[in-house]
Design a protein around this motif. Structure first.
Motif, mmCIF file in Angstrom:
data_model
loop_
_atom_site.group_PDB
_atom_site.id
_atom_site.type_symbol
_atom_site.label_atom_id
_atom_site.label_comp_id
_atom_site.label_asym_id
_atom_site.label_seq_id
_atom_site.Cartn_x
_atom_site.Cartn_y
_atom_site.Cartn_z
ATOM 1 N N MET A 45 0.834 -1.207 0.000
ATOM 2 C CA MET A 45 0.000 0.000 0.000
ATOM 3 C C MET A 45 0.866 1.252 0.000
ATOM 4 O O MET A 45 0.606 2.213 -0.720
ATOM 5 N N GLY A 46 1.914 1.288 0.793
ATOM 6 C CA GLY A 46 2.775 2.449 0.843
ATOM 7 C C GLY A 46 2.248 3.534 1.774
ATOM 8 O O GLY A 46 1.091 3.525 2.179
ATOM 9 N N LEU A 47 3.114 4.476 2.098
ATOM 10 C CA LEU A 47 2.775 5.565 3.012
ATOM 11 C C LEU A 47 2.588 6.864 2.243
ATOM 12 O O LEU A 47 3.253 7.115 1.244
ATOM 13 N N PRO A 74 0.728 6.496 -3.023
ATOM 14 C CA PRO A 74 1.603 6.672 -1.863
ATOM 15 C C PRO A 74 2.891 7.392 -2.237
ATOM 16 O O PRO A 74 3.362 7.327 -3.376
ATOM 17 N N HIS A 79 7.039 1.721 1.024
ATOM 18 C CA HIS A 79 6.945 0.798 2.147
ATOM 19 C C HIS A 79 5.787 1.192 3.060
ATOM 20 O O HIS A 79 5.373 2.351 3.094
ATOM 21 N N SER A 80 5.280 0.235 3.804
ATOM 22 C CA SER A 80 4.114 0.506 4.655
ATOM 23 C C SER A 80 4.298 0.065 6.093
ATOM 24 O O SER A 80 3.351 0.117 6.878
ATOM 25 N N SER A 81 5.477 -0.376 6.464
ATOM 26 C CA SER A 81 5.731 -0.785 7.851
ATOM 27 C C SER A 81 7.138 -0.390 8.250
ATOM 28 O O SER A 81 8.014 -0.175 7.392
ATOM 29 N N LEU A 141 3.298 6.476 9.697
ATOM 30 C CA LEU A 141 3.120 5.033 9.912
ATOM 31 C C LEU A 141 1.892 4.775 10.781
ATOM 32 O O LEU A 141 1.091 3.877 10.503
ATOM 33 N N THR A 178 -1.389 5.759 8.851
ATOM 34 C CA THR A 178 -1.703 4.828 7.776
ATOM 35 C C THR A 178 -2.166 3.477 8.302
ATOM 36 O O THR A 178 -3.138 2.906 7.814
ATOM 37 N N ASN A 179 -1.481 2.966 9.307
ATOM 38 C CA ASN A 179 -1.745 1.616 9.791
ATOM 39 C C ASN A 179 -2.656 1.554 11.002
ATOM 40 O O ASN A 179 -3.082 0.469 11.401
#
Length: 400
Positions: free
Chosen positions: A1-3, A123, A127-129, A271, A274-275
């Motif tokens: 998904m990405g940030l 995004p 990266h997403s994490s 982060l 988003t999460n």
């Protein structure tokens, strides 16, 4: 998904609430752009927007945005919608009627049917994490700051120069203003008197905790008064990072390094947004002040030249030990307990960094991603009375 971009975490605007003032103002302004010939607009607020909107100046900010068109604001405190910060616009043009919905997700961001696909599909970061980011920066042998500048637009440094400038201006206004904050609580502004009296205390004018607290108070009071501040990640938590910036300056950290540290803080904030969430209405104050504390810890650790592992650990400690924090603004005003809370959690961020530095670098049992996920799940499980409704906690006990 990405940030998405870290600019979304640090937004300049009017207090006292990013989700209750900045978001509704943006949504209302967007409606006017889409329907410039509107004859009448009825705005219905639901959930937390309805329950605490008066204290958060939501009606005031919508009136300001729609001042050139006839309009009406309805506070629907009974009906539950898909999100606690849900608002609906009924637009009348001649004999035609149109309905548009918007969700204020915190930090001044708003999701509508027009932007939901763009919001989720473009995004800034691949990266997403934190796990993915850490692996990437270690492979490339770069810092968190270099990671940010690699993916953000070229104007990112100038953007954060302005962020620091606006924060400093808010501090100065707060340190030079007396009187009472808006609303029936009659809360007196304290930052100026605190600052003036520091040298007369037994601790002295150079005491770290006192300096941090005073500067946090200054910005938090400016926010509560509806002044111009920077979300970090929200208006209600906007006093945490400015308090920690004062700490860094006491340690002779340059403004250039502070600006870089703010970018690193933004990465940790996006982060969380988003999460999980940075909305008190969705996940309680852990999503606002807890995330702010985590961001501040990351900023301080970076500015002190710590390794990526130590920066992550400092941010994780700050977030993990903010889990479960409730959002219970008395009478809906971003004053009690919000102002003191910013000061306390700024000091907590400093202590989280110190703890991360002295803890032996052994196996990490709780990752930053784990704490973010836990924060979100805790928010979902939290009783609705403790999620920016003014129906629980201090708001219930102190209700007039």
């Amino acid at each position: 998904m990405g940030l998405r971009s870290i600019k979304e975490i640090f937004v300049v605007g009017y207090g006292p609430s990013s989700s209750h003032t900045m978001g509704p103002y943006k949504a209302s302004a967007d409606i006017l752009k889409k329907y410039p010939n509107a004859d009448f607009i009825e705005v219905t607020l639901y959930g937390s927007l309805a329950l605490t909107g008066k204290g958060h100046l939501t009606d005031y900010i919508i009136d300001l945005a729609l001042k050139n068109v006839k309009h009406k604001i309805v506070f629907n405190k009974r009906k539950q919608m898909e999100h606690p910060n849900f608002m609906s616009f009924k637009i009348t043009i001649g004999e035609e009627t149109f309905v548009e919905n918007a969700i204020s997700i915190g930090g001044g961001s708003v999701i509508t049917k027009d932007n939901v696909n763009t919001f989720n599909s473009k995004p800034t970061y691949p990266h997403s994490s934190m796990k993915e980011i850490k692996k990437y920066i270690e492979t490339k042998d770069i810092s968190f700051y270099e990671y940010v500048t690699q993916f953000e637009n070229q104007d990112i440094h100038a953007y954060f120069e302005n962020v620091l400038k606006v924060m400093d201006e808010a501090v100065q206004r707060g340190l030079n203003t007396t009187g009472y904050l808006p609303g029936k609580l009659k809360v007196e502004r304290k930052a100026k008197n605190m600052y003036d009296n520091m040298e007369h205390t037994s601790l002295g004018i150079n005491d770290v905790a006192m300096n941090v607290a005073v500067h946090s108070f200054a910005v938090s009071e400016e926010n509560a008064a509806g002044g111009i501040i920077v979300t970090a990640p929200t208006c209600g938590s906007a006093g945490v990072i400015p308090g920690c910036i004062q700490y860094l300056r006491m340690k002779h950290v340059t403004d250039e390094n502070i600006i870089r540290g703010l970018m690193v803080a933004g990465l940790f904030g996006i982060l969380c947004k988003t999460n999980a969430s940075v909305s008190g209405a969705e996940c309680g104050c852990q999503a606002e002040i807890g995330v702010a504390c985590s961001m501040a810890a990351a900023m301080i650790a970076f500015c002190f030249g710590k390794k990526s592992e130590e920066i992550i650990q400092a941010a994780e400690i700050a977030l993990e030990h903010s889990l479960g924090l409730t959002c219970d603004p008395v009478e809906g005003y971003v004053q009690i307990p919000c102002i003191e809370r910013c000061a306390l959690f700024a000091i907590k961020a400093i202590n989280a960094v110190k703890l991360a530095i002295i803890i032996p670098n052994t196996t990490v049992h709780v990752s930053y991603d784990d704490s973010v996920s836990t924060m979100y799940q805790t928010g979902l499980d939290m009783n609705k009375a403790y999620k920016e409704t003014s129906r629980g906690g201090l708001a219930k006990i102190l209700k007039n």
